[in-house]
Design an enzyme around this catalytic site. Structure first.
Site, mmCIF file in Angstrom:
data_model
loop_
_atom_site.group_PDB
_atom_site.id
_atom_site.type_symbol
_atom_site.label_atom_id
_atom_site.label_comp_id
_atom_site.label_asym_id
_atom_site.label_seq_id
_atom_site.Cartn_x
_atom_site.Cartn_y
_atom_site.Cartn_z
ATOM 1 N N LEU A 192 0.856 -1.192 0.000
ATOM 2 C CA LEU A 192 0.000 0.000 0.000
ATOM 3 C C LEU A 192 0.887 1.236 0.000
ATOM 4 C CD1 LEU A 192 -2.589 -0.919 2.815
ATOM 5 C CD2 LEU A 192 -2.837 -1.280 0.356
ATOM 6 N N HIS A 193 0.628 2.169 -0.900
ATOM 7 C CA HIS A 193 1.423 3.402 -0.873
ATOM 8 C C HIS A 193 0.740 4.599 -1.510
ATOM 9 C CE1 HIS A 193 2.229 2.211 -5.036
ATOM 10 N NE2 HIS A 193 2.632 3.444 -5.245
ATOM 11 N N ARG A 194 -0.367 4.396 -2.226
ATOM 12 C CA ARG A 194 -0.947 5.518 -2.972
ATOM 13 C C ARG A 194 -1.651 6.507 -2.042
ATOM 14 N NH1 ARG A 194 -0.812 5.628 -8.321
ATOM 15 N NH2 ARG A 194 -0.052 3.761 -9.377
#
Length: 369
Positions: A192-194
Site C-alpha cells: 500500500l502506498h498511494r
C-alpha cells in the site's frame, strides 16, 4: 524495471550508440532505488539530480530544471522516459522545449480517474512524445481515441515483464520467505502506498483492521513503503506494535526479494499498478484496492480483480478465492522480448531522422540517447 530491458537491448544492438543514464532522485531511499538498479543490472547513473521529496510541483520543477541542464550540456538525439511519475513528465517537457524527440515506454495507459496525479503525467507525456511504446492493444486504442498519429505508436509489449522473466530464477533462489517464517503459496502479500488510500487516516485504519482479520486466516506479509509508514504513524498506528499483530510487517524489500514473494504468494493485495502486471505474468491472484485501473488487460486476460478502496472488499477475499473465476490467458507480447522490440523501434526512428538530414550530421547529433 521498465527501462532496464530497453537500455540493455539498445546497448547490445548498437555498440556505437552512446547511452546517458539520468537518475532524477525522485525515488531516493536506498531500499527503494539504489538496490533496484543494482539488482536489475543497470550501470551506475551518469547523472544524479537528487530531486528528493516534495509536493508534485516541487518535484516536477526540480526534475525539469535538472534534466534541462543535462540536455543542454549533452544535446542528445532522443530522450527516453518510462512510466508516469513526476520525473517522466519533467524529462519529456524539458526535451520538448529544446526540440529533442521523446520516446515513452508504457505509453497509452489510462485510468480515466482525474484524481490520480499520474493520469495527467501519462496524458501529457504521450502528447509530447514522438515514439509511443505501448504494452497492450487497449493502450494503443486509448492513443488513437486521443487523436495521436498512429505512425508514432509501436505495440511492443510490456518491458517490465522482461525484467520479471529475466530475474525470476535468481529471485526464487534467495528464498526470502524463510526469513519471514512463511511457506510458499501459504501466505498473502500486501503493498500500500498511494495517497488516495494511505493519506486518509480513517480509511487506512479500516484497511489495516481488515488486513489483520485476513491475517487470522493465513500469514499476511506487509513490506511497508516509507510513505506508508509515515502515514500509519500519523493515523496512530505504530508499526512496531503492528508487527506483534496478525500482520507480518517488514522493511521495504529489494526487487528480487519482492519478486520472489510475489511468485510464491497465495495472493497479493495491492494499490500498485506494476504489481497488477507482475502478478498476471506470474499467474498469481491479485486484488487491487483502487476504484479503477489503467491496466484493464490484467482484469480481462490476467489475474487481477479491482476491489475498490473498501475494507469490506478485503474481508470478501476468502470467499472470492473459493469461486472459480476465469482462467488467466497469456497476454500478447508479454513474452520477455519487449525490450528488444522497443529498441528496434527507437533505432528505426533514429535511422529515419539521419536519412532525412541533407547535410552530413556529426556523430554527436545522431548517436546519443
Amino acid at each position: 524495471m521498465k527501462a532496464a530491458p530497453v537500455y540493455r537491448a539498445l546497448a547490445e544492438r548498437d555498440a556505437g550508440l552512446e547511452l546517458l543514464l539520468i537518475h532524477t532522485g525522485q525515488h531516493y531511499d536506498a531500499e527503494m532505488s539504489a538496490v533496484f538498479m543494482d539488482e536489475l543490472g543497470l550501470p551506475q547513473p551518469d547523472v544524479y539530480l537528487g530531486v528528493g521529496s516534495g509536493t508534485h510541483a516541487q518535484q516536477t520543477a526540480k526534475a525539469l530544471l535538472g534534466v534541462e541542464r543535462v540536455l543542454l550540456e549533452h544535446r542528445p538525439s532522443l530522450v527516453v522516459v518510462a512510466g508516469d511519475v513526476n520525473s517522466t513528465l519533467a524529462a519529456a517537457l524539458a526535451a520538448s522545449k529544446l526540440r529533442i524527440p521523446v520516446a515513452h515506454i508504457e505509453a497509452g495507459l489510462r485510468s480515466f480517474d482525474e484524481t490520480m496525479p499520474e493520469e495527467a503525467n501519462r496524458r501529457l507525456t504521450d502528447h509530447l512524445s514522438q515514439i509511443l511504446l505501448a504494452h497492450s492493444e487497449s493502450a494503443t486504442e486509448n492513443l488513437r481515441k486521443e487523436g495521436i498519429d498512429l505512425t508514432r505508436v509501436h505495440l511492443v509489449g510490456n518491458t517490465m515483464i522482461d525484467s520479471v522473466f529475466r530475474h525470476l530464477p535468481a529471485a526464487l533462489a534467495r528464498q526470502p520467505w524463510l526469513a519471514l517464517g512463511v511457506e510458499p503459496e501459504r501466505f498473502a502479500l500486501v503493498t500500500l502506498h498511494r495517497p488516495a488510500l494511505v493519506d486518509n487516516g480513517d480509511l487506512l485504519r479500516g484497511m489495516v483492521d481488515a488486513l489483520a482479520e485476513l491475517g487470522r486466516r493465513l500469514p499476511v506479509v506487509f513490506p511497508v513503503h516509507p510513505r506508508t509508514e509515515a502515514r500509519l504513524a500519523s493515523a496512530g498506528l505504530d508499526c512496531e506494535r503492528l508487527r506483534e499483530s496478525e500482520l507480518k510487517f517488514c522493511s521495504p524489500l529489494g526487487y528480487l526479494e519482492f519478486l520472489a514473494l510475489e511468485a510464491k504468494a497465495k495472493f497479493v493485495v495491492t494499490d500498485s499498478g506494476g504489481v497488477q502486471e507482475e502478478t498476471s505474468a506470474l499467474s498469481v491472484r491479485c486484488f487491487t484496492l483502487r476504484d479503477t485501473t489503467e491496466r484493464p488487460v490484467t482484469v480481462e486476460l490476467g489475474t487481477n480483480t479491482v476491489l475498490g478502496k473498501d475494507p469490506d472488499g478485503v474481508r470478501a477475499i476468502p470467499e472470492m478465492l473459493k469461486k472459480v473465476g476465469h482462467s488467466p490467458r497469456e497476454i500478447p507480447l508479454w513474452d520477455g522480448k519487449a525490450g528488444g522490440r522497443a529498441a528496434k523501434a527507437i533505432q528505426g526512428f533514429l535511422a529515419s531522422r539521419t536519412a532525412c538530414v541533407e547535410r552530413g550530421p556529426s556523430r554527436d547529433e545522431v548517436s546519443r540517447i
